[in-house]
Motif scaffolding. Structure first.
Motif, short mmCIF file in Angstrom:
data_model
loop_
_atom_site.label_atom_id
_atom_site.label_comp_id
_atom_site.label_asym_id
_atom_site.label_seq_id
_atom_site.Cartn_x
_atom_site.Cartn_y
_atom_site.Cartn_z
N LEU A 191 0.80 -1.21 0.00
CA LEU A 191 0.00 0.00 0.00
C LEU A 191 0.85 1.27 0.00
N ARG A 192 2.07 1.19 0.46
CA ARG A 192 2.91 2.37 0.55
C ARG A 192 3.72 2.64 -0.72
N VAL A 193 3.83 1.64 -1.58
CA VAL A 193 4.65 1.79 -2.78
C VAL A 193 4.14 2.91 -3.70
N PRO A 194 2.83 3.02 -3.99
CA PRO A 194 2.38 4.12 -4.86
C PRO A 194 2.75 5.50 -4.33
N PHE A 195 2.77 5.68 -3.02
CA PHE A 195 3.12 6.98 -2.45
C PHE A 195 4.59 7.30 -2.69
N VAL A 196 5.44 6.32 -2.58
CA VAL A 196 6.86 6.53 -2.86
C VAL A 196 7.06 6.90 -4.33
N VAL A 197 6.40 6.16 -5.22
CA VAL A 197 6.54 6.43 -6.65
C VAL A 197 6.00 7.83 -6.99
N TYR A 198 4.84 8.18 -6.43
CA TYR A 198 4.24 9.49 -6.66
C TYR A 198 5.16 10.60 -6.18
N GLY A 199 5.71 10.45 -4.96
CA GLY A 199 6.59 11.47 -4.42
C GLY A 199 7.82 11.68 -5.28
N LEU A 200 8.46 10.60 -5.71
CA LEU A 200 9.65 10.72 -6.54
C LEU A 200 9.31 11.32 -7.90
N LEU A 201 8.15 10.93 -8.46
CA LEU A 201 7.72 11.51 -9.74
C LEU A 201 7.56 13.03 -9.64
N LEU A 202 6.94 13.49 -8.57
CA LEU A 202 6.70 14.93 -8.44
C LEU A 202 8.00 15.69 -8.20
N LEU A 203 8.90 15.14 -7.41
CA LEU A 203 10.18 15.82 -7.19
C LEU A 203 10.96 15.91 -8.50
N ALA A 204 10.93 14.84 -9.29
CA ALA A 204 11.60 14.88 -10.59
C ALA A 204 10.93 15.89 -11.52
N THR A 205 9.58 15.95 -11.47
CA THR A 205 8.85 16.91 -12.30
C THR A 205 9.16 18.34 -11.88
N ALA A 206 9.27 18.59 -10.57
CA ALA A 206 9.61 19.93 -10.09
C ALA A 206 10.96 20.37 -10.64
N ALA A 207 11.94 19.47 -10.62
CA ALA A 207 13.26 19.80 -11.16
C ALA A 207 13.19 20.05 -12.66
N PHE A 208 12.43 19.22 -13.38
CA PHE A 208 12.27 19.38 -14.82
C PHE A 208 11.63 20.71 -15.17
N VAL A 209 10.55 21.05 -14.45
CA VAL A 209 9.84 22.31 -14.73
C VAL A 209 10.73 23.50 -14.41
N PHE A 210 11.48 23.43 -13.31
CA PHE A 210 12.37 24.53 -12.94
C PHE A 210 13.35 24.84 -14.06
N VAL A 211 13.96 23.79 -14.62
CA VAL A 211 14.96 23.98 -15.66
C VAL A 211 14.30 24.37 -16.99
N ARG A 212 13.25 23.65 -17.38
CA ARG A 212 12.66 23.86 -18.70
C ARG A 212 11.90 25.19 -18.78
N LEU A 213 11.21 25.58 -17.71
CA LEU A 213 10.51 26.86 -17.76
C LEU A 213 11.49 28.01 -17.86
N ARG A 214 12.60 27.91 -17.15
CA ARG A 214 13.60 28.97 -17.23
C ARG A 214 14.17 29.06 -18.64
N ALA A 215 14.41 27.90 -19.25
CA ALA A 215 14.94 27.89 -20.62
C ALA A 215 13.91 28.40 -21.62
N ALA A 216 12.62 28.06 -21.36
CA ALA A 216 11.57 28.42 -22.32
C ALA A 216 11.16 29.88 -22.22
N THR A 217 11.30 30.47 -21.02
CA THR A 217 10.81 31.84 -20.83
C THR A 217 11.93 32.85 -20.71
N GLY A 218 13.16 32.38 -20.55
CA GLY A 218 14.26 33.33 -20.41
C GLY A 218 14.33 33.86 -19.00
#
Length: 433
Positions: A191-218
């Motif tokens: 029951l705890r595995v989906p929460f771990v996967v979700y948490g890691l997915l969101l942290l990776a997405t936060a890093a991706f958005v931080f980098v890509r938004l800065r590149a896309a918007t200047g």
């Protein structure tokens, strides 16, 4: 009301982007190349899919994890409600953060908070901890929801707002469909595995958005940085606009009917009233999603071509009538048809009302509290709708519950009938000409 401009000769320079068409006017829109979608918007659309996918991962196992701490059904349901309640309570503060810090940092921080909340839920040792950690996730959720809307308002070209809103909603829809399927599989590993996967997915997405938004918007100046902080649109000024007031009403109705009553009661109705098996109860929301998916692409294009009001009115009418009909369906086949039609109505409504709010705000102003109020209207409907509808089921019948829910959608049409059309004008002419 400003006097419509005379018919201009064709010119290569378009009129101002946010010039609105007076209510009751008729529009003649010349053919033009399709407005391209900015790269930053594509980043947000991709992130929306991951966010919805992750939310779907934990949805099937969240009540089960709560039950594992030896609590009753009401306490298990509270784990779901505390997330929505935290979103509602924190929305005004989230709006102020967007106005003070800018959309991008608040968006990334919100994703990180929800990711960390999910990881801590995976390691909760008792029910109180689980309740607290899930509530903290609601705070992060309202941060990235309000800031994402703000980014779309700031970055979406006026001529593509409906189309972009439909793509964004469609990305969430696909994630919501795929998430529970994957989550059910992961839940079999624990029951705890989906929460771990979700948490890691969101942290990776936060890093991706931080980098890509800065590149896309200047530079940060384009999205709320200190060097280019835009003027704030006061909430009182927004409420002075008839289109914004109407959008608040339709957002409340949408939350009540689509996010609230449909999720809480339709699966139960399929089992209790129609005598269907668990398979139809589980598929009830997926059937609605089919109609939603069919309508979204067309709704975005029509919203940008013919205006926001016609699509909002059509969506509210379709959803309201189909929802009222649910309480009268005689068999499973009619139930499926009514659910698909209701999904089509919701698909017509969503992009149009979001585009209208974006038109009201415009790309040159910050709008954290204005967008927070728009979100709060939907969250309030999501909380109140199931409670009242559930009471009607217990005291009267499912038919009454769906009739009242449909009536809420139809009543939300009234402000839109007198609201101004916000679609930026190209060529206008009086309705009587």
């Amino acid at each position: 009301m400003p006097t419509p401009p005379p018919h201009p000769a064709p010119a290569p320079v378009p009129p101002p982007a946010d010039r609105a068409l007076p209510a009751g006017s008729r529009r003649r829109r010349p053919r033009a190349p399709r407005t391209p979608i900015p790269p930053a918007i594509l980043v947000l659309i991709a992130a929306a899919f991951v966010i919805a996918l992750g939310f779907g991962l934990v949805a099937p196992v969240l009540p089960q994890l709560a039950h594992s701490f030896d609590v009753g059904t009401t306490a298990a349901a509270a784990i779901v409600s505390v997330f929505a309640l935290a979103r509602l309570v924190f929305a005004p503060a989230g709006g102020r953060l967007v106005e003070r810090l800018g959309e991008r940092p608040v968006y990334v921080a919100g994703l990180a908070i929800v990711g960390l909340s999910s990881l801590t839920c995976a390691f909760a040792t008792d029910y109180v901890q689980l309740l607290l950690f899930r509530g903290l996730g609601g705070l992060g959720s309202t941060m990235f929801t309000v800031s994402a809307l703000g980014l779309i308002v700031r970055l979406a070209p006026a001529g593509a707002r409906g189309r972009i809103s439909s793509y964004y909603a469609g990305s969430f829809l696909l994630g919501n469909i795929a998430g529970p399927v994957v989550g059910g599989v992961l839940g079999g590993l624990g029951l705890r595995v989906p929460f771990v996967v979700y948490g890691l997915l969101l942290l990776a997405t936060a890093a991706f958005v931080f980098v890509r938004l800065r590149a896309a918007t200047g530079s940060a100046a384009t999205i709320g940085g200190e060097a280019g902080t835009p003027p704030v649109l006061p909430l009182r000024t927004a409420f002075g606009d008839s289109a914004y007031r109407a959008a608040i009403g339709s957002s409340f109705a949408n939350g009540w009917g689509v996010f609230g009553v449909r999720v809480a009661l339709v699966p139960l109705f399929a089992t209790a009233a129609l005598g269907a098996g668990p398979a139809l109860a589980g598929a009830a929301l997926a059937i609605f999603a089919v109609g939603n998916a069919l309508a979204l692409p067309l709704a975005g294009r029509l919203t940008d071509a013919y205006g926001r009001r016609p699509l909002v009115l059509a969506g509210l009418a379709t959803t309201g009538i189909a929802t009222m009909a649910l309480g009268l369906v005689p068999n499973v086949a009619v139930f499926i048809v009514a659910s698909i039609v209701a999904g089509v109505g919701a698909g017509l409504l969503g992009p149009a009302q979001q585009a209208a709010v974006a038109d009201v705000i415009g790309p040159e102003r910050s709008s954290g509290r204005v967008l927070a109020a728009f979100q709060m209207a939907a969250d309030t409907g999501t909380i109140i709708g199931p409670l009242l509808a559930g009471f009607l089921v217990d005291t009267l019948s499912y038919g009454w519950a769906f009739a009242v829910t449909g009536a809420v959608c139809l009543l939300a049409m009234v402000p839109w009938l007198v609201a101004r059309e916000t679609l930026p004008a190209t060529t206008t002419e009086p309705a009587g000409s």
